[in-house]
Design a protein around this motif. Sequence first.
Motif, PDB file in Angstrom:
ATOM      1  N   ALA A 202      43.497  60.738  32.176  1.00 22.73           N
ATOM      2  CA  ALA A 202      43.336  61.684  33.296  1.00 22.73           C
ATOM      3  C   ALA A 202      42.819  60.955  34.537  1.00 22.73           C
ATOM      4  O   ALA A 202      43.243  61.243  35.659  1.00 22.73           O
ATOM      5  CB  ALA A 202      42.390  62.813  32.912  1.00 22.73           C
ATOM      6  N   MET A 203      41.926  60.013  34.321  1.00 24.25           N
ATOM      7  CA  MET A 203      41.376  59.232  35.436  1.00 24.25           C
ATOM      8  C   MET A 203      42.476  58.381  36.069  1.00 24.25           C
ATOM      9  O   MET A 203      42.586  58.306  37.293  1.00 24.25           O
ATOM     10  CB  MET A 203      40.237  58.364  34.909  1.00 24.25           C
ATOM     11  CG  MET A 203      39.334  57.808  35.942  1.00 24.25           C
ATOM     12  SD  MET A 203      38.343  59.080  36.721  1.00 24.25           S
ATOM     13  CE  MET A 203      37.591  58.083  37.989  1.00 24.25           C
TER      14      MET A 203
ATOM     15  N   LEU B 113      38.074  61.896  41.192  1.00 20.55           N
ATOM     16  CA  LEU B 113      37.764  62.477  39.885  1.00 20.55           C
ATOM     17  C   LEU B 113      38.753  63.595  39.603  1.00 20.55           C
ATOM     18  O   LEU B 113      38.997  64.439  40.472  1.00 20.55           O
ATOM     19  CB  LEU B 113      36.342  63.027  39.869  1.00 20.55           C
ATOM     20  CG  LEU B 113      35.231  62.005  39.995  1.00 20.55           C
ATOM     21  CD1 LEU B 113      33.891  62.696  40.192  1.00 20.55           C
ATOM     22  CD2 LEU B 113      35.196  61.108  38.788  1.00 20.55           C
ATOM     23  N   PRO B 114      39.332  63.625  38.416  1.00 27.00           N
ATOM     24  CA  PRO B 114      40.299  64.691  38.095  1.00 27.00           C
ATOM     25  C   PRO B 114      39.622  66.048  37.947  1.00 27.00           C
ATOM     26  O   PRO B 114      38.408  66.133  37.757  1.00 27.00           O
ATOM     27  CB  PRO B 114      40.920  64.234  36.775  1.00 27.00           C
ATOM     28  CG  PRO B 114      40.004  63.214  36.225  1.00 27.00           C
ATOM     29  CD  PRO B 114      39.181  62.676  37.333  1.00 27.00           C
TER      30      PRO B 114
ATOM     31  N   VAL C 225      32.801  53.125  43.072  1.00 28.35           N
ATOM     32  CA  VAL C 225      32.655  52.155  41.984  1.00 28.35           C
ATOM     33  C   VAL C 225      31.408  51.309  42.223  1.00 28.35           C
ATOM     34  O   VAL C 225      31.179  50.818  43.326  1.00 28.35           O
ATOM     35  CB  VAL C 225      33.904  51.240  41.904  1.00 28.35           C
ATOM     36  CG1 VAL C 225      33.719  50.167  40.848  1.00 28.35           C
ATOM     37  CG2 VAL C 225      35.154  52.066  41.633  1.00 28.35           C
ATOM     38  N   GLY C 226      30.602  51.185  41.180  1.00 25.99           N
ATOM     39  CA  GLY C 226      29.390  50.373  41.250  1.00 25.99           C
ATOM     40  C   GLY C 226      29.538  49.092  40.451  1.00 25.99           C
ATOM     41  O   GLY C 226      30.521  48.899  39.719  1.00 25.99           O
ATOM     42  N   LYS C 227      28.543  48.220  40.562  1.00 26.25           N
ATOM     43  CA  LYS C 227      28.555  46.944  39.849  1.00 26.25           C
ATOM     44  C   LYS C 227      28.654  47.199  38.343  1.00 26.25           C
ATOM     45  O   LYS C 227      27.902  47.986  37.784  1.00 26.25           O
ATOM     46  CB  LYS C 227      27.297  46.158  40.170  1.00 26.25           C
ATOM     47  CG  LYS C 227      27.276  44.783  39.564  1.00 26.25           C
ATOM     48  CD  LYS C 227      26.053  44.007  39.964  1.00 26.25           C
ATOM     49  CE  LYS C 227      26.103  42.620  39.324  1.00 26.25           C
ATOM     50  NZ  LYS C 227      24.930  41.836  39.698  1.00 26.25           N
ATOM     51  N   GLY C 228      29.597  46.546  37.696  1.00 23.47           N
ATOM     52  CA  GLY C 228      29.767  46.662  36.253  1.00 23.47           C
ATOM     53  C   GLY C 228      30.573  47.859  35.796  1.00 23.47           C
ATOM     54  O   GLY C 228      30.809  48.029  34.601  1.00 23.47           O
ATOM     55  N   ASP C 229      30.997  48.710  36.732  1.00 19.73           N
ATOM     56  CA  ASP C 229      31.782  49.895  36.363  1.00 19.73           C
ATOM     57  C   ASP C 229      33.183  49.508  35.903  1.00 19.73           C
ATOM     58  O   ASP C 229      33.766  48.540  36.396  1.00 19.73           O
ATOM     59  CB  ASP C 229      31.933  50.855  37.552  1.00 19.73           C
ATOM     60  CG  ASP C 229      30.745  51.773  37.733  1.00 19.73           C
ATOM     61  OD1 ASP C 229      29.916  51.895  36.806  1.00 19.73           O
ATOM     62  OD2 ASP C 229      30.655  52.395  38.809  1.00 19.73           O
ATOM     63  N   THR C 230      33.692  50.282  34.962  1.00 23.65           N
ATOM     64  CA  THR C 230      35.090  50.186  34.553  1.00 23.65           C
ATOM     65  C   THR C 230      35.684  51.578  34.703  1.00 23.65           C
ATOM     66  O   THR C 230      34.942  52.570  34.753  1.00 23.65           O
ATOM     67  CB  THR C 230      35.228  49.741  33.082  1.00 23.65           C
ATOM     68  OG1 THR C 230      34.630  50.738  32.245  1.00 23.65           O
ATOM     69  CG2 THR C 230      34.576  48.387  32.841  1.00 23.65           C
ATOM     70  N   LEU C 231      36.984  51.655  34.770  1.00 24.80           N
ATOM     71  CA  LEU C 231      37.638  52.957  34.884  1.00 24.80           C
ATOM     72  C   LEU C 231      37.289  53.820  33.672  1.00 24.80           C
ATOM     73  O   LEU C 231      36.982  55.002  33.804  1.00 24.80           O
ATOM     74  CB  LEU C 231      39.145  52.779  35.026  1.00 24.80           C
ATOM     75  CG  LEU C 231      39.904  53.967  35.602  1.00 24.80           C
ATOM     76  CD1 LEU C 231      39.419  54.314  37.003  1.00 24.80           C
ATOM     77  CD2 LEU C 231      41.389  53.683  35.631  1.00 24.80           C
ATOM     78  N   GLY C 232      37.294  53.212  32.472  1.00 28.81           N
ATOM     79  CA  GLY C 232      36.949  53.939  31.258  1.00 28.81           C
ATOM     80  C   GLY C 232      35.508  54.421  31.260  1.00 28.81           C
ATOM     81  O   GLY C 232      35.209  55.537  30.835  1.00 28.81           O
ATOM     82  N   GLY C 233      34.601  53.596  31.739  1.00 28.55           N
ATOM     83  CA  GLY C 233      33.187  53.977  31.812  1.00 28.55           C
ATOM     84  C   GLY C 233      32.956  55.127  32.781  1.00 28.55           C
ATOM     85  O   GLY C 233      32.187  56.055  32.499  1.00 28.55           O
ATOM     86  N   ILE C 234      33.622  55.078  33.919  1.00 28.88           N
ATOM     87  CA  ILE C 234      33.508  56.161  34.900  1.00 28.88           C
ATOM     88  C   ILE C 234      34.074  57.446  34.307  1.00 28.88           C
ATOM     89  O   ILE C 234      33.485  58.515  34.440  1.00 28.88           O
ATOM     90  CB  ILE C 234      34.216  55.783  36.218  1.00 28.88           C
ATOM     91  CG1 ILE C 234      33.480  54.619  36.894  1.00 28.88           C
ATOM     92  CG2 ILE C 234      34.293  56.984  37.165  1.00 28.88           C
ATOM     93  CD1 ILE C 234      34.232  53.974  38.055  1.00 28.88           C
TER      94      ILE C 234
ATOM     95  N   ILE D 256      38.849  70.167  48.078  1.00 32.63           N
ATOM     96  CA  ILE D 256      38.705  68.771  48.464  1.00 32.63           C
ATOM     97  C   ILE D 256      38.421  67.982  47.197  1.00 32.63           C
ATOM     98  O   ILE D 256      37.495  68.302  46.462  1.00 32.63           O
ATOM     99  CB  ILE D 256      37.553  68.600  49.485  1.00 32.63           C
ATOM    100  CG1 ILE D 256      37.854  69.411  50.738  1.00 32.63           C
ATOM    101  CG2 ILE D 256      37.332  67.131  49.804  1.00 32.63           C
ATOM    102  CD1 ILE D 256      36.713  69.499  51.710  1.00 32.63           C
ATOM    103  N   PRO D 257      39.219  66.974  46.912  1.00 30.91           N
ATOM    104  CA  PRO D 257      38.995  66.220  45.678  1.00 30.91           C
ATOM    105  C   PRO D 257      37.630  65.545  45.679  1.00 30.91           C
ATOM    106  O   PRO D 257      37.179  65.047  46.703  1.00 30.91           O
ATOM    107  CB  PRO D 257      40.101  65.173  45.677  1.00 30.91           C
ATOM    108  CG  PRO D 257      40.981  65.456  46.803  1.00 30.91           C
ATOM    109  CD  PRO D 257      40.322  66.457  47.685  1.00 30.91           C
ATOM    110  N   SER D 258      36.969  65.567  44.542  1.00 37.88           N
ATOM    111  CA  SER D 258      35.708  64.862  44.401  1.00 37.88           C
ATOM    112  C   SER D 258      36.003  63.397  44.159  1.00 37.88           C
ATOM    113  O   SER D 258      36.971  63.045  43.498  1.00 37.88           O
ATOM    114  CB  SER D 258      34.921  65.427  43.226  1.00 37.88           C
ATOM    115  OG  SER D 258      34.540  66.742  43.486  1.00 37.88           O
ATOM    116  N   THR D 259      35.159  62.556  44.713  1.00 36.81           N
ATOM    117  CA  THR D 259      35.344  61.126  44.536  1.00 36.81           C
ATOM    118  C   THR D 259      34.075  60.496  43.990  1.00 36.81           C
ATOM    119  O   THR D 259      33.000  61.081  44.047  1.00 36.81           O
ATOM    120  CB  THR D 259      35.714  60.438  45.869  1.00 36.81           C
ATOM    121  OG1 THR D 259      34.670  60.659  46.810  1.00 36.81           O
ATOM    122  CG2 THR D 259      37.029  60.935  46.411  1.00 36.81           C
TER     123      THR D 259
END
Length: 66
Positions: free
Chosen positions: A36-37, A58-59, A17-26, A11-14
């Motif tokens: 990969a993200m 999450l990859p 997204v929180g306040k101020g999150d960016t794809l790069g930060g996650i 099962i893929p992990s997920t």
Amino acid sequence: MPLPRLSLKRIPSTVSVGKGDTLGGIARRHGVSLSAMKAANSGLKDPNRIKIGQKLTLPKGSKRGN
């Protein structure tokens, strides 16, 4: 009597997204590259526009949790 067979479907992990999150930060927080993200979330129309509460996949190879 034989034991029942177990299914080990992955099962893929997920992450949510929180306040101020960016794809790069996650990606950094979970130890994976931005590319990969993006690949794990190929359905994103614009990776620069993620929303609070949105679920991202999450990859493989990512650190689970913060």
